[in-house]
Motif scaffolding. Sequence first.
Motif, PDB file in Angstrom:
ATOM      1  N   GLY A 236      43.861  45.563  -8.921  1.00 33.90           N
ATOM      2  CA  GLY A 236      42.970  45.451  -9.774  1.00 33.90           C
ATOM      3  C   GLY A 236      43.293  46.005 -11.273  1.00 33.90           C
ATOM      4  O   GLY A 236      44.590  46.245 -11.580  1.00 33.90           O
ATOM      5  N   ASN A 240      46.822  46.218 -13.599  1.00 39.39           N
ATOM      6  CA  ASN A 240      47.114  44.881 -13.852  1.00 39.39           C
ATOM      7  C   ASN A 240      47.510  44.879 -15.295  1.00 39.39           C
ATOM      8  O   ASN A 240      47.789  43.858 -15.987  1.00 39.39           O
ATOM      9  CB  ASN A 240      46.325  43.795 -13.370  1.00 39.39           C
ATOM     10  CG  ASN A 240      44.889  43.756 -14.082  1.00 39.39           C
ATOM     11  OD1 ASN A 240      44.540  44.513 -15.009  1.00 39.39           O
ATOM     12  ND2 ASN A 240      43.841  43.284 -13.493  1.00 39.39           N
ATOM     13  N   ASP A 248      36.835  50.501 -12.329  1.00 37.31           N
ATOM     14  CA  ASP A 248      36.557  51.328 -11.108  1.00 37.31           C
ATOM     15  C   ASP A 248      38.104  51.212 -10.425  1.00 37.31           C
ATOM     16  O   ASP A 248      39.165  50.919 -11.029  1.00 37.31           O
ATOM     17  CB  ASP A 248      35.873  50.011 -10.140  1.00 37.31           C
ATOM     18  CG  ASP A 248      36.388  48.903 -10.077  1.00 37.31           C
ATOM     19  OD1 ASP A 248      37.381  48.689 -10.556  1.00 37.31           O
ATOM     20  OD2 ASP A 248      35.988  48.035  -9.177  1.00 37.31           O
ATOM     21  N   ALA A 337      44.884  39.656  -3.368  1.00 42.72           N
ATOM     22  CA  ALA A 337      44.357  40.417  -4.464  1.00 42.72           C
ATOM     23  C   ALA A 337      45.509  41.175  -4.991  1.00 42.72           C
ATOM     24  O   ALA A 337      45.724  41.277  -6.231  1.00 42.72           O
ATOM     25  CB  ALA A 337      43.299  41.286  -3.971  1.00 42.72           C
ATOM     26  N   SER A 340      47.736  38.864  -6.913  1.00 39.83           N
ATOM     27  CA  SER A 340      47.217  38.504  -8.262  1.00 39.83           C
ATOM     28  C   SER A 340      47.143  39.539  -9.141  1.00 39.83           C
ATOM     29  O   SER A 340      47.176  39.247 -10.426  1.00 39.83           O
ATOM     30  CB  SER A 340      45.687  37.756  -8.056  1.00 39.83           C
ATOM     31  OG  SER A 340      45.013  38.476  -7.229  1.00 39.83           O
ATOM     32  N   SER A 341      47.046  40.866  -8.888  1.00 37.40           N
ATOM     33  CA  SER A 341      47.253  41.740  -9.771  1.00 37.40           C
ATOM     34  C   SER A 341      48.799  41.934 -10.317  1.00 37.40           C
ATOM     35  O   SER A 341      48.944  42.028 -11.376  1.00 37.40           O
ATOM     36  CB  SER A 341      46.730  43.417  -9.065  1.00 37.40           C
ATOM     37  OG  SER A 341      45.787  43.314  -8.497  1.00 37.40           O
ATOM     38  N   ARG A 362      37.410  40.977 -22.848  1.00 38.10           N
ATOM     39  CA  ARG A 362      36.373  41.729 -21.677  1.00 38.10           C
ATOM     40  C   ARG A 362      35.445  42.685 -22.677  1.00 38.10           C
ATOM     41  O   ARG A 362      34.403  42.901 -22.090  1.00 38.10           O
ATOM     42  CB  ARG A 362      37.570  42.573 -20.804  1.00 38.10           C
ATOM     43  CG  ARG A 362      38.444  41.999 -19.945  1.00 38.10           C
ATOM     44  CD  ARG A 362      38.998  43.068 -19.173  1.00 38.10           C
ATOM     45  NE  ARG A 362      39.829  42.382 -17.984  1.00 38.10           N
ATOM     46  CZ  ARG A 362      39.991  42.986 -16.867  1.00 38.10           C
ATOM     47  NH1 ARG A 362      39.707  44.182 -16.917  1.00 38.10           N
ATOM     48  NH2 ARG A 362      40.480  42.385 -15.878  1.00 38.10           N
ATOM     49  N   HIS A 488      39.795  28.446  -3.177  1.00 38.30           N
ATOM     50  CA  HIS A 488      38.886  29.487  -3.418  1.00 38.30           C
ATOM     51  C   HIS A 488      38.432  29.792  -5.020  1.00 38.30           C
ATOM     52  O   HIS A 488      39.391  29.807  -5.668  1.00 38.30           O
ATOM     53  CB  HIS A 488      39.469  30.935  -2.975  1.00 38.30           C
ATOM     54  CG  HIS A 488      38.566  32.103  -3.097  1.00 38.30           C
ATOM     55  ND1 HIS A 488      37.266  31.996  -2.832  1.00 38.30           N
ATOM     56  CD2 HIS A 488      38.682  33.171  -3.870  1.00 38.30           C
ATOM     57  CE1 HIS A 488      36.515  33.205  -2.989  1.00 38.30           C
ATOM     58  NE2 HIS A 488      37.583  33.926  -3.635  1.00 38.30           N
ATOM     59  N   VAL A 490      37.175  31.774  -7.867  1.00 36.21           N
ATOM     60  CA  VAL A 490      37.070  33.199  -7.884  1.00 36.21           C
ATOM     61  C   VAL A 490      35.590  33.480  -8.848  1.00 36.21           C
ATOM     62  O   VAL A 490      35.148  34.862  -8.925  1.00 36.21           O
ATOM     63  CB  VAL A 490      38.040  33.797  -8.704  1.00 36.21           C
ATOM     64  CG1 VAL A 490      39.493  33.775  -7.895  1.00 36.21           C
ATOM     65  CG2 VAL A 490      38.246  33.412 -10.233  1.00 36.21           C
TER      66      VAL A 490
HETATM   67  N1  CTP Z   1      39.879  39.543  -7.057  1.00 36.10           N
HETATM   68  C1  CTP Z   1      40.076  38.321  -6.508  1.00 36.10           C
HETATM   69  N2  CTP Z   1      38.869  37.419  -6.464  1.00 36.10           N
HETATM   70  C2  CTP Z   1      37.710  37.601  -7.089  1.00 36.10           C
HETATM   71  C3  CTP Z   1      37.386  38.864  -7.784  1.00 36.10           C
HETATM   72  C4  CTP Z   1      38.624  39.931  -7.633  1.00 36.10           C
HETATM   73  O1  CTP Z   1      41.122  37.909  -6.118  1.00 36.10           O
HETATM   74  N3  CTP Z   1      36.619  36.901  -7.169  1.00 36.10           N
HETATM   75  C5  CTP Z   1      41.002  40.418  -7.085  1.00 36.10           C
HETATM   76  C6  CTP Z   1      41.656  40.552  -8.490  1.00 36.10           C
HETATM   77  O2  CTP Z   1      42.898  40.684  -8.148  1.00 36.10           O
HETATM   78  C7  CTP Z   1      41.110  41.520  -9.114  1.00 36.10           C
HETATM   79  C8  CTP Z   1      40.709  42.428  -8.064  1.00 36.10           C
HETATM   80  O3  CTP Z   1      40.301  41.929  -7.056  1.00 36.10           O
HETATM   81  O4  CTP Z   1      41.982  42.116 -10.106  1.00 36.10           O
HETATM   82  C9  CTP Z   1      39.860  43.790  -8.398  1.00 36.10           C
HETATM   83  O5  CTP Z   1      38.576  43.109  -8.518  1.00 36.10           O
HETATM   84  P1  CTP Z   1      37.487  43.612  -9.819  1.00 36.10           P
HETATM   85  O6  CTP Z   1      37.335  45.017  -9.776  1.00 36.10           O
HETATM   86  O7  CTP Z   1      36.346  42.801  -9.899  1.00 36.10           O
HETATM   87  O8  CTP Z   1      38.294  43.165 -11.129  1.00 36.10           O
HETATM   88  P2  CTP Z   1      39.331  44.172 -12.028  1.00 36.10           P
HETATM   89  O9  CTP Z   1      40.472  42.986 -12.390  1.00 36.10           O
HETATM   90  O10 CTP Z   1      39.614  45.388 -11.286  1.00 36.10           O
HETATM   91  O11 CTP Z   1      38.280  44.348 -13.358  1.00 36.10           O
HETATM   92  P3  CTP Z   1      37.344  45.560 -13.590  1.00 36.10           P
HETATM   93  O12 CTP Z   1      37.937  46.239 -14.887  1.00 36.10           O
HETATM   94  O13 CTP Z   1      35.979  44.905 -13.899  1.00 36.10           O
HETATM   95  O14 CTP Z   1      37.253  46.478 -12.227  1.00 36.10           O
END
Ligand code: CTP
Length: 579
Positions: A236, A240, A248, A337, A340-341, A362, A488, A490
């Motif tokens: 996340g 990333n 978080d 996940a 994707s990061s 953002r 899927h 997102v």
């Molecule tokens: N993710 C995903 N599909 C989603 C939501 C999240 O694959 N529907 C994966 C992504 O890799 C994302 C990670 O889970 O980067 C963490 O999700 P989240 O904390 O919601 O997003 P972040 O990119 O970390 O952004 P934030 O700063 O809001 O935490």
Amino acid sequence: MTSRAGAVIQASDMAASMGVSRLHMRGNGQLLKCFRRILTPSQRRVGTSAEACQPLTVHQDAGKSFLTLQEESLERAERSVLISCPSKTSEKKILKFLSKYGTINNCFFYDSYGSYAVVEFASRDGISSLHGAASLPNIQHEASVPFKSRLLTLKSNGVDLSDGPTSLKLQPQTSLSVNELIQRLAKEESIDQQLHSLTSTLELTNENIALRFLVCSLLKDVAGAFFPECTIRLFGSSVNGFGKLGCDLDLFLDLDTVSGRSIKRPSGLAVEYQTKRVASERTVTQSVLSVVGEGLEQFAPGCVGVQKILNARCPLVRFSHQPSGFQCDLTANNRVAMKSSELLWLLSRLDERVRCLVFMVRCWARAHGLTSSIPGAWITNFSLSTLVVFFLQTRSPPILPTLEQLRELASPADKCVIEGNDCTMVSDLSKIQLKPNTEPMETLLQEFFEFYSTFAFNRMSINIRKGMHQHKPEAAPLHIQNPFEAGHNVSKNVNTTQLERLVALCRESAWLLAHGGGTIPPGTVGAAGAKAVPWGIAALLMPSVAEAAGVKGRKKKKREPASERIKNLLQSLNKPARK
Ligand code: CTP
Ligand code: MG
């Protein structure tokens, strides 16, 4: 540190004061404290002098892959400790004191309801030496749990660790408020400068990243009690490239080495517990997380508010890590996940405009309540990042490659299939060659807003794998395909109201930028101390913009159209998205 937060080192005198840290269970449960044991001089080791200790530096990471960087950061975290320090402490004296236990490579201080030091030793011997010297406080009506945590407390009982007014240099762990940010941005001289300033103000610092890896490693100490060869990894926005101070902590309990999946050739031996029959992989994930969640709640210093959310699509354990202030989500079996990061990280490094635009979008979405820390029908930051990536893939020439192009450039070592999904992509950034595109960020930002003002969300799905929009396979208001799991969506959680707000705000922001929002008002710059007039992206973050554009039924302000394009944009404010 409060007794709630964890294990304690007591410094009863400068010569002999570190004690073995132990958790204590107080009456109703998890209050954690330590007892004290005095160190004899022979148990001490002399390490680096405090003067030789350097602050954390930017690590040379050019050319390293995402995984290598993660592994290096984790390894540094495993040689580190988190120490709660007394108030009015001298940095120099603390370092001098700690360096008796081992050579210190890096150290920094921060504030989170008390002062903390993150201390990275040159080797794990420094930690053993600290543990060997640490004591537990002898408190009545508390039972101790034999667990040596790397979260310690330094107490100045009878010791002078202070140095008059020159106390600790504290590294910020939170960012500016939106109002302060608007003021800062208003003083910049161009939109491109504003975007750079916004990014450098909000992005994670090296220290904050080091603290994130340290928390990850502290949690691994607990999970490792159940699964000794496990790893906890970060994914996340912490890693990333798009993380903002205060975001978080997304954690992934990696059991692959324990599960034996990585063993290619069977040896004839089978480990019995691995074959215990359960209904599905999901059931295993749920029970692993349940056990680890219980361990965190009972034994992990500083972990509070532990909630096991095991029936979610992706089961998780959510909790706060009090000493760092991080809100943590721990998942298991979530390798897609991680991928994707890695993809976002790779894209964020290809062109500096990518990070600036993602940070802006953002921040803009947060300022207008399009995103929220509470789960619900709001769009997520991950989906917003995907919208920016998709937009940049559609430029001419494209600023970002598609995932399919990244797959074509992959070497055999990059091959990766997770749960039947092909997650292969190139890991060597130098192989990615794109035609030059020199569009200024100001143009890109304005066109981003225009692009999504008129995007046919009702029919089309966003696909960054191909860099093309496609017909929606299902009726969700917003359809953004997961780059690695094509089926899927997102943004499945986003409802029509939230999508309409997003589109209305895009229209309004495009209009503002086109309508002179990109022009600096006279007298804005140079008036030192004066309150600058918000302009450019600062104006886009103002709450009034959201009220004027986003809320249905409110009276719109009367504006004079400056060009045909702006007139069209204004007219489109009252129309639904293009069919
Ligand atoms: N993710 C995903 N599909 C989603 C939501 C999240 O694959 N529907 C994966 C992504 O890799 C994302 C990670 O889970 O980067 C963490 O999700 P989240 O904390 O919601 O997003 P972040 O990119 O970390 O952004 P934030 O700063 O809001 O935490
Ligand atoms: Mg996150």
